[in-house]
Write an enzyme that holds these catalytic residues in place. Structure first.
Site, PDB file in Angstrom:
ATOM      1  N   GLU A  96     -25.231 -37.711  31.445  1.00 13.18           N
ATOM      2  CA  GLU A  96     -25.161 -36.577  30.540  1.00 13.18           C
ATOM      3  C   GLU A  96     -24.411 -35.413  31.173  1.00 13.18           C
ATOM      4  O   GLU A  96     -24.549 -35.146  32.361  1.00 13.18           O
ATOM      5  CB  GLU A  96     -26.564 -36.060  30.257  1.00 13.18           C
ATOM      6  CG  GLU A  96     -27.516 -37.109  29.889  1.00 13.18           C
ATOM      7  CD  GLU A  96     -28.941 -36.592  29.866  1.00 13.18           C
ATOM      8  OE1 GLU A  96     -29.743 -37.173  29.162  1.00 13.18           O
ATOM      9  OE2 GLU A  96     -29.236 -35.599  30.560  1.00 13.18           O
ATOM     10  N   CYS A 128     -40.184 -36.158  40.469  1.00 16.54           N
ATOM     11  CA  CYS A 128     -40.910 -34.950  40.077  1.00 16.54           C
ATOM     12  C   CYS A 128     -41.729 -35.303  38.822  1.00 16.54           C
ATOM     13  O   CYS A 128     -41.212 -35.935  37.897  1.00 16.54           O
ATOM     14  CB  CYS A 128     -39.945 -33.810  39.764  1.00 16.54           C
ATOM     15  SG  CYS A 128     -38.941 -33.343  41.197  1.00 16.54           S
ATOM     16  N   CYS A 131     -40.410 -34.469  35.070  1.00 12.80           N
ATOM     17  CA  CYS A 131     -38.990 -34.588  34.737  1.00 12.80           C
ATOM     18  C   CYS A 131     -38.654 -35.957  34.161  1.00 12.80           C
ATOM     19  O   CYS A 131     -39.091 -36.985  34.674  1.00 12.80           O
ATOM     20  CB  CYS A 131     -38.164 -34.335  35.999  1.00 12.80           C
ATOM     21  SG  CYS A 131     -36.403 -34.506  35.743  1.00 12.80           S
ATOM     22  N   CYS A 355     -32.775 -32.083  31.692  1.00 14.73           N
ATOM     23  CA  CYS A 355     -32.550 -33.155  32.616  1.00 14.73           C
ATOM     24  C   CYS A 355     -32.982 -34.564  32.169  1.00 14.73           C
ATOM     25  O   CYS A 355     -34.161 -34.854  32.082  1.00 14.73           O
ATOM     26  CB  CYS A 355     -33.439 -32.705  33.758  1.00 14.73           C
ATOM     27  SG  CYS A 355     -33.018 -33.095  35.327  1.00 14.73           S
TER      28      CYS A 355
END
Ligand code: SAH
Length: 367
Positions: A96, A128, A131, A355
């Site tokens: 992306e 993480c 995420c 993200c």
């Protein structure tokens, strides 16, 4: 895990490496500059468009290099100011690239400042807890040429839609390395790519307008401090004490705050620019007043800017953003101590701009 394309990626070559390839073929080396001019200044989309090169040389280039290693498969425009490009690479991996437009007073959206957010890996190994990028682990590192290609794809798109783009080399104002992946875990490709982006024979884009964001790989932060190019640094902090940070960011176990903070200080001393601490606000995880006070102390110590980001929900994860009131209370503790702080009412929520989110959704749909 490593991707070796059949042909080399032209967007991963430097002027010197391309000269060396031409020399092997007994071609005049001035051709290297001509080729890179076609790629970066004139945005040629095919070898045949490079009309001042002999036909034979174009044939060799075609046999030897991939001109554009990232194919645009989805151009997702949101109702606000964030657009997202989904790109497909040579091995069908998806990455992306996000275009964030910040409107300026008195000019239309064409005059908006543009920040481009690029990816450095397919997936991410940092795990993480909040995420989307890390949900399925790391697939592979991007090659330097694939990192540069994301920016060229943005140039192609902007050239077609913005009158000012054609007159400008890069057609955007800032680059943030905050897309998918941990940039400092793919260090060599990252530096190679940014060197090409920065070079006068490349996109000619100033290093000081490039921000690298890291989850906190201490040895690599120290290495980055030694680079000649002065990139800006952002640290994804997200927890202002080891207790909270370790809960949501496994990297904190290897590089806890007592190691991370001195490394950031070294970077600061070497480059003399204000670094940014990124802090996602997640309800009941890191949004307490105690965290705000601890973050304030770290920010004052490092003379850092704090970027507060209300959490973007991720499908399949339980985390939520705090209420606006709670976000403001948190920010005010920092403001009261004169910490430079932005509370980003985030952009691109409606297109899954955080993200890894768009890729994850698209892969699920395609599967
Ligand atoms: N690995 C690097 C860069 C990629 S992440 C880093 O950690 O900095 C870019 C930023 O987006 C990081 O600050 C990351 O913590 C944040 N982020 C990840 N998921 C998010 C979410 N769901 N909502 C808001 N920000 C998120």
């Amino acid at each position: 895990m490593k991707f070796t394309p059949q042909k080399a990626l032209l967007t991963g070559e430097t002027l010197d490496s391309l000269k060396a390839r031409l020399e092997e073929r007994k071609e005049p080396t001035f051709r290297a500059k001509q080729i890179l001019d076609w790629v970066y200044k004139k945005r040629a989309r095919s070898w045949d468009a490079m009309t001042n090169l002999p036909k034979e040389l174009r044939t060799w280039l075609d046999e030897t290099f991939v001109l554009m290693p990232a194919e645009l498969v989805l151009n997702k425009e949101s109702s606000d100011v964030t657009d997202k490009l989904l790109l497909k690479l040579g091995d069908n991996s998806l990455i992306e690239t996000v275009v964030i437009r910040v409107p300026q007073e008195g000019v239309g959206i064409e005059g908006a400042r543009k920040t481009i957010c690029i990816s450095t890996q397919v997936g991410c190994a940092m795990a993480c807890a909040f995420c989307a990028s890390g949900l399925e682990g790391l697939k592979r590192d991007l090659l330097a040429g694939e990192i540069v290609a994301q920016l060229l794809q943005v140039c192609y798109r902007e050239d077609a839609r913005t009158p000012r783009a054609k007159e400008e080399l890069a057609s955007f104002d800032n680059i943030v390395v905050m897309g998918m992946g941990e940039p400092l875990a793919n260090y060599d490709a990252l530096i190679q790519a940014l060197t090409i982006v920065n070079a006068p024979w490349g996109l000619g884009f100033g290093a000081r307008r490039i921000t690298i964001s890291t989850s906190g790989l201490v040895p690599k932060i120290l290495k980055l401090a030694e680079e000649n190019l002065s990139f800006r640094l952002a640290i994804s902090l997200h927890g202002a004490t080891n207790e909270i940070r370790s809960k949501i960011m496994p990297v904190n176990k290897a590089y806890p705050l007592e190691k991370l903070i001195p490394a950031v200080r070294v970077f600061n001393e070497r480059h003399g620019r204000m670094i940014t601490l990124e802090f996602i606000l997640i309800e009941d995880i890191n949004d307490s007043q105690d965290q705000a006070f601890a973050l304030r102390d770290i920010a004052l110590d490092l003379h850092a800017h704090v970027n507060l980001i209300p959490y973007n929900t991720v499908e399949g994860l339980p985390w939520k953003r705090p209420s606006i009131e709670r976000q403001d209370d948190f920010a005010n503790i920092l403001r009261d101590a004169d910490v430079s702080v932005t509370l980003r009412r985030e952009k691109g929520h409606d297109i899954d701009a955080a993200c890894g989110q768009l890729r994850l959704k698209t892969e699920k749909t395609l599967a």
